[in-house]
Design an enzyme around this catalytic site. Structure first.
Site, PDB file in Angstrom:
ATOM      1  N   SER A 136     -11.145  55.458  68.680  1.00  0.00           N
ATOM      2  CA  SER A 136     -10.558  55.968  67.439  1.00  0.00           C
ATOM      3  C   SER A 136     -10.318  54.759  66.550  1.00  0.00           C
ATOM      4  O   SER A 136     -10.203  53.635  67.039  1.00  0.00           O
ATOM      5  CB  SER A 136      -9.269  56.740  67.720  1.00  0.00           C
ATOM      6  OG  SER A 136      -8.418  56.024  68.587  1.00  0.00           O
ATOM      7  N   GLU A 188      -8.242  53.078  63.091  1.00  0.00           N
ATOM      8  CA  GLU A 188      -7.096  53.187  62.184  1.00  0.00           C
ATOM      9  C   GLU A 188      -7.378  52.434  60.884  1.00  0.00           C
ATOM     10  O   GLU A 188      -7.893  51.326  60.898  1.00  0.00           O
ATOM     11  CB  GLU A 188      -5.859  52.600  62.883  1.00  0.00           C
ATOM     12  CG  GLU A 188      -4.604  52.695  62.052  1.00  0.00           C
ATOM     13  CD  GLU A 188      -3.369  52.297  62.844  1.00  0.00           C
ATOM     14  OE1 GLU A 188      -3.186  52.791  63.982  1.00  0.00           O
ATOM     15  OE2 GLU A 188      -2.582  51.491  62.325  1.00  0.00           O
ATOM     16  N   ASP A 198       9.878  51.494  59.950  1.00  0.00           N
ATOM     17  CA  ASP A 198      10.789  50.362  59.746  1.00  0.00           C
ATOM     18  C   ASP A 198      11.308  50.404  58.319  1.00  0.00           C
ATOM     19  O   ASP A 198      10.710  51.019  57.440  1.00  0.00           O
ATOM     20  CB  ASP A 198      10.051  49.039  59.964  1.00  0.00           C
ATOM     21  CG  ASP A 198       9.610  48.882  61.406  1.00  0.00           C
ATOM     22  OD1 ASP A 198      10.452  49.073  62.303  1.00  0.00           O
ATOM     23  OD2 ASP A 198       8.432  48.573  61.626  1.00  0.00           O
ATOM     24  N   PHE A 239       3.533  39.011  61.279  1.00  0.00           N
ATOM     25  CA  PHE A 239       4.166  40.300  61.547  1.00  0.00           C
ATOM     26  C   PHE A 239       4.249  40.656  63.029  1.00  0.00           C
ATOM     27  O   PHE A 239       4.888  41.628  63.390  1.00  0.00           O
ATOM     28  CB  PHE A 239       3.493  41.429  60.740  1.00  0.00           C
ATOM     29  CG  PHE A 239       2.043  41.672  61.012  1.00  0.00           C
ATOM     30  CD1 PHE A 239       1.666  42.589  61.958  1.00  0.00           C
ATOM     31  CD2 PHE A 239       1.050  40.991  60.311  1.00  0.00           C
ATOM     32  CE1 PHE A 239       0.327  42.839  62.203  1.00  0.00           C
ATOM     33  CE2 PHE A 239      -0.289  41.232  60.551  1.00  0.00           C
ATOM     34  CZ  PHE A 239      -0.653  42.158  61.502  1.00  0.00           C
ATOM     35  N   HIS A 246      -8.278  52.318  70.780  1.00  0.00           N
ATOM     36  CA  HIS A 246      -7.909  52.588  69.375  1.00  0.00           C
ATOM     37  C   HIS A 246      -7.993  51.258  68.620  1.00  0.00           C
ATOM     38  O   HIS A 246      -7.331  50.284  69.001  1.00  0.00           O
ATOM     39  CB  HIS A 246      -6.483  53.140  69.332  1.00  0.00           C
ATOM     40  CG  HIS A 246      -5.989  53.472  67.956  1.00  0.00           C
ATOM     41  ND1 HIS A 246      -6.328  54.637  67.299  1.00  0.00           N
ATOM     42  CD2 HIS A 246      -5.169  52.789  67.107  1.00  0.00           C
ATOM     43  CE1 HIS A 246      -5.741  54.660  66.106  1.00  0.00           C
ATOM     44  NE2 HIS A 246      -5.036  53.550  65.967  1.00  0.00           N
TER      45      HIS A 246
END
Ligand code: FAD
Length: 306
Positions: free
Chosen positions: A22, A24, A116, A225, A275
């Site tokens: 999959s 994103e 967040d 991050f 993913h």
């Protein structure tokens, strides 16, 4: 036979292409980014992903753009589209309305997240009339329609978790509320993933846990991050990319090699669904899928539309 001097099989010798993937994406901000995204979707579509998902910006900042991107995928491609949705700074009514709009647009899969605060590092504060966490959101979505639901999981523990047991307990609550699968935060140690998978199974979590793969070609940016999202970047990664700042093609090759090795080792440990965090670029994810034996399965989107 391609064996190493130690007798071990070559890394990609035993991959049979029997994997599911999959992809994103994030919603584009400009027309140019939209074009890049669309080209990436068209490049990756023939690999027959189980679904493609579109993220939701902090504090709902991409609400319209996420909806527009997911709705366009649902409308114009044969791909199964999943919309990310968070609880941040919104009432239950507002979130429920977004979910109903997705259902009406033919979207049947939600990636349900707490999210967040818009300022990185601020502690999460639930909206007084909102969903307090992802488990509550999953339960709320299930009341609206029989959505397929994915949730987040953290092989290296979520930073807000008291400990590993509390983190797994939270995952258990999300699955118990009706989630179908968990997709993990990115990580770089296969052992870390296997340990997490085993601990989840020992707790009775029987939903599939899909590793989230981030092909890293910019370590400095990823490091920015990673700390805030429960992922550790090993020091060897910095050394691998040393001196490649002005050599983008070399950086891409190194990135594909590192991510493909991670996937190869996960495959050897029984993983069959991956993913990919594509960052809206197709080439790296495509190359890794290719190394794992995946080949185009069907017509391109244009051929199907013709
Ligand atoms: C696959 C994936 C996709 C993502 N997509 C997006 C996106 O599109 N947009 C975005 O903004 N962010 C996204 N994120 C990031 C995510 O929103 C953050 O990691 C966020 O900090 C936690 O969200 P969650 O759904 O895991 O939260 P939750 O599972 O609700 O909780 C996270 C942590 O909060 C604590 N907690 C929750 N409930 C309780 C409770 N009842 N009691 C005590 N502690 C509790 C626990 O420590 C828990 O581990 C994604 C993450 C992943 C892994």
């Amino acid at each position: 036979m391609t064996t190493s001097p130690t007798g071990a099989p070559a890394l990609f010798e035993n991959v049979a292409g029997d994997i599911a993937v999959s992809f994103e994406f994030f919603p584009p901000k400009t027309e140019k980014m939209e074009q890049t995204l669309w080209e990436s979707i068209q490049t990756l579509a023939p690999l027959g992903p189980r679904f493609v998902s579109v993220t939701y910006g902090a504090g709902g900042s991409t609400r319209e753009r996420t909806h527009a991107t997911v709705a366009r995928i649902a409308r114009e491609t044969p791909l199964s589209a999943a919309a990310h949705l968070t609880c941040v700074q919104a009432t239950k009514d507002e979130i429920d309305e977004i979910a109903r709009a997705y259902w009406d647009a033919g979207v049947r899969h939600i990636v349900a997240l707490r999210g967040d605060m818009p300022t990185l590092g601020d502690p999460f504060e639930a909206h007084p009339e909102g969903y307090a966490n992802a488990a509550e959101l999953v339960a709320g979505l299930k009341k609206i329609a029989p959505f397929e639901i994915s949730v987040a999981a953290y092989p290296e523990c979520h930073p807000d978790s008291r400990n590993r047991a509390a983190d797994l307990d939270n995952l258990w609550r999300k699955i118990d509320a009706g989630a179908d699968r968990a997709i993990t935060q990115f990580f770089f140690s296969p052992e870390c993933f296997f340990r997490f998978r085993d601990q989840a199974a020992a707790m009775g979590i029987d939903a599939e846990i899909v590793p989230g793969i981030l092909p890293v070609s910019n370590v400095a940016q990823t490091r920015k991050f990673a700390g805030a999202c429960g992922a550790n970047i090993p020091d060897w990664m910095d050394r691998l990319f040393e001196g490649l700042d002005d050599l983008p093609a070399a950086r891409q090759l190194v990135a594909a090699t590192v991510a493909a090795e991670l996937c190869g080792r996960l495959y050897a440990g029984g993983v069959r669904h991956f993913h990919f965090y594509t960052l809206n670029r197709a080439e790296l994810s495509y190359a890794i899928c290719h190394l794992l034996g995946l080949r185009p399965r069907g017509a391109t989107i244009q051929e199907q539309a013709a």
